[in-house]
Write a protein that holds these residues in place. Structure first.
Motif, PDB file in Angstrom:
ATOM      1  N   ASP A  32       0.812  -1.219   0.000  1.00  0.00           N
ATOM      2  CA  ASP A  32       0.000   0.000   0.000  1.00  0.00           C
ATOM      3  C   ASP A  32       0.841   1.262   0.000  1.00  0.00           C
ATOM      4  O   ASP A  32       0.300   2.377   0.046  1.00  0.00           O
ATOM      5  CB  ASP A  32      -0.929   0.014   1.228  1.00  0.00           C
ATOM      6  CG  ASP A  32      -1.955  -1.103   1.191  1.00  0.00           C
ATOM      7  OD1 ASP A  32      -2.437  -1.429   0.083  1.00  0.00           O
ATOM      8  OD2 ASP A  32      -2.274  -1.652   2.262  1.00  0.00           O
ATOM      9  N   THR A 146      -2.144 -10.377  -1.259  1.00  0.00           N
ATOM     10  CA  THR A 146      -3.180  -9.488  -1.784  1.00  0.00           C
ATOM     11  C   THR A 146      -3.975 -10.219  -2.853  1.00  0.00           C
ATOM     12  O   THR A 146      -3.440 -11.093  -3.543  1.00  0.00           O
ATOM     13  CB  THR A 146      -2.554  -8.208  -2.390  1.00  0.00           C
ATOM     14  OG1 THR A 146      -3.597  -7.383  -2.933  1.00  0.00           O
ATOM     15  CG2 THR A 146      -1.562  -8.544  -3.489  1.00  0.00           C
ATOM     16  N   THR A 147      -5.249  -9.866  -2.974  1.00  0.00           N
ATOM     17  CA  THR A 147      -6.050 -10.371  -4.084  1.00  0.00           C
ATOM     18  C   THR A 147      -6.187  -9.330  -5.191  1.00  0.00           C
ATOM     19  O   THR A 147      -6.802  -9.604  -6.220  1.00  0.00           O
ATOM     20  CB  THR A 147      -7.463 -10.778  -3.614  1.00  0.00           C
ATOM     21  OG1 THR A 147      -8.086  -9.656  -2.980  1.00  0.00           O
ATOM     22  CG2 THR A 147      -7.396 -11.950  -2.645  1.00  0.00           C
ATOM     23  N   ASP A 148      -5.618  -8.144  -4.982  1.00  0.00           N
ATOM     24  CA  ASP A 148      -5.742  -7.068  -5.951  1.00  0.00           C
ATOM     25  C   ASP A 148      -4.932  -7.392  -7.206  1.00  0.00           C
ATOM     26  O   ASP A 148      -3.718  -7.559  -7.132  1.00  0.00           O
ATOM     27  CB  ASP A 148      -5.242  -5.756  -5.345  1.00  0.00           C
ATOM     28  CG  ASP A 148      -5.274  -4.621  -6.346  1.00  0.00           C
ATOM     29  OD1 ASP A 148      -6.318  -4.431  -6.978  1.00  0.00           O
ATOM     30  OD2 ASP A 148      -4.234  -3.942  -6.520  1.00  0.00           O
ATOM     31  N   HIS A 150      -4.028  -5.540  -9.678  1.00  0.00           N
ATOM     32  CA  HIS A 150      -3.034  -4.518 -10.013  1.00  0.00           C
ATOM     33  C   HIS A 150      -1.755  -4.723  -9.204  1.00  0.00           C
ATOM     34  O   HIS A 150      -0.643  -4.661  -9.743  1.00  0.00           O
ATOM     35  CB  HIS A 150      -3.601  -3.123  -9.745  1.00  0.00           C
ATOM     36  CG  HIS A 150      -4.779  -2.771 -10.577  1.00  0.00           C
ATOM     37  ND1 HIS A 150      -4.837  -2.995 -11.932  1.00  0.00           N
ATOM     38  CD2 HIS A 150      -5.978  -2.196 -10.241  1.00  0.00           C
ATOM     39  CE1 HIS A 150      -5.999  -2.572 -12.403  1.00  0.00           C
ATOM     40  NE2 HIS A 150      -6.713  -2.094 -11.394  1.00  0.00           N
ATOM     41  N   ARG A 180      -1.833   1.821  -8.184  1.00  0.00           N
ATOM     42  CA  ARG A 180      -0.962   1.495  -7.062  1.00  0.00           C
ATOM     43  C   ARG A 180       0.200   2.453  -6.845  1.00  0.00           C
ATOM     44  O   ARG A 180       0.895   2.348  -5.830  1.00  0.00           O
ATOM     45  CB  ARG A 180      -0.397   0.074  -7.223  1.00  0.00           C
ATOM     46  CG  ARG A 180      -1.419  -1.004  -7.451  1.00  0.00           C
ATOM     47  CD  ARG A 180      -2.418  -1.140  -6.336  1.00  0.00           C
ATOM     48  NE  ARG A 180      -1.805  -1.405  -5.039  1.00  0.00           N
ATOM     49  CZ  ARG A 180      -2.466  -1.822  -3.978  1.00  0.00           C
ATOM     50  NH1 ARG A 180      -3.774  -2.019  -4.050  1.00  0.00           N
ATOM     51  NH2 ARG A 180      -1.842  -2.028  -2.822  1.00  0.00           N
TER      52      ARG A 180
END
Length: 244
Positions: A32, A146-148, A150, A180
């Motif tokens: 993040d 993460t499942t994101d 991007h 991101r």
């Protein structure tokens, strides 16, 4: 398609079989941090134009962030789950004299993980084709860092190299950069990153006689012509694990 349910603890092991070092620490929060991505993607930059597009006014701040990251005693590690309980591990190897990022593929039934790519002064790769990269980014399997899609795409990008990318690849990468990072011009940056493709450069992917994917990269473990390549059986299981 049916996928088995993976225990999240199994995706964050204290050690990866066949891989020495650590301690491994799983720090999804780093994903993040916009400055994390600037340093992570730096090895994909092969020109002054790309460097300027990547860092812009954040050059000093990104450098400070990366120095603190590499000074840690622990090894920041990230995991992307794949089908049939396979998983990709991205390990920040914070040795003082041998720092780098390793990209490993593992399955609980394997006695050791397979090193696909190494991002350091003795770079090795590519380890992923574009279809394999996108498939890992998009599978939405839970339990990893993460499942994101991007974040997954950018996380695995330094291990990628492919001389045939689809027409929509620039837009896909630009969307990930926009989501991101804080780069000002994600479209032009995406275009130049896909043109440069890091230190190993693009590779041509084909099928071996036994049908599994291989490439012609001079520094790739997945090029059977290289003296250091994985054996045919290991190339086969890697390709099957990564198959889109």
């Amino acid at each position: 398609m049916m996928f088995s349910v993976i225990n999240s603890a199994d995706l964050h092991p204290a050690r990866i079989p066949g891989y020495d070092g650590g301690p491994l620490t799983y720090q999804a929060g780093l994903l993040d941090e916009p400055h994390f991505w600037l340093g992570h993607l730096y090895s994909c930059v092969q020109s002054e134009e790309a460097e300027e597009l990547l860092f812009g006014a954040d050059y000093d701040a990104a450098g400070d962030f990366q120095r603190r990251l590499w000074e840690r005693a622990e090894w920041p590690t990230f995991t992307v789950p794949l089908a049939a309980d396979h998983r990709l591990h991205v390990v920040y190897r914070t040795f003082t004299d041998d720092a780098g990022t390793d990209y490993l593929l593992h399955h609980p039934d394997w006695d050791r993980a397979e090193l696909l790519a190494r991002d350091d002064g003795h770079f090795m790769g590519p380890g992923l084709s574009w279809p394999e990269l996108v498939s890992a980014a998009d599978n939405a399997l839970p339990g990893g860092s993460t499942t994101d899609p991007h974040a997954r795409l950018l996380l695995l990008l330094p291990a990628f190299g492919d001389d045939e990318v689809p027409d929509d690849a620039v837009a896909r990468l630009a969307d990930a950069l926009r989501a991101r990072t804080s780069v000002e011009d994600p479209g032009p940056l995406a275009a130049v990153l896909l043109e440069d493709q890091g230190a190993p450069g693009p590779a041509r992917w084909t099928s071996a006689e036994r049908g599994f994917s291989v490439n012609d990269g001079a520094y790739s473990f997945r090029n059977p012509a290289n003296s250091f390549a994985l054996s045919a059986g290991r190339l086969d299981r890697v390709a099957n694990a990564l198959a889109p």
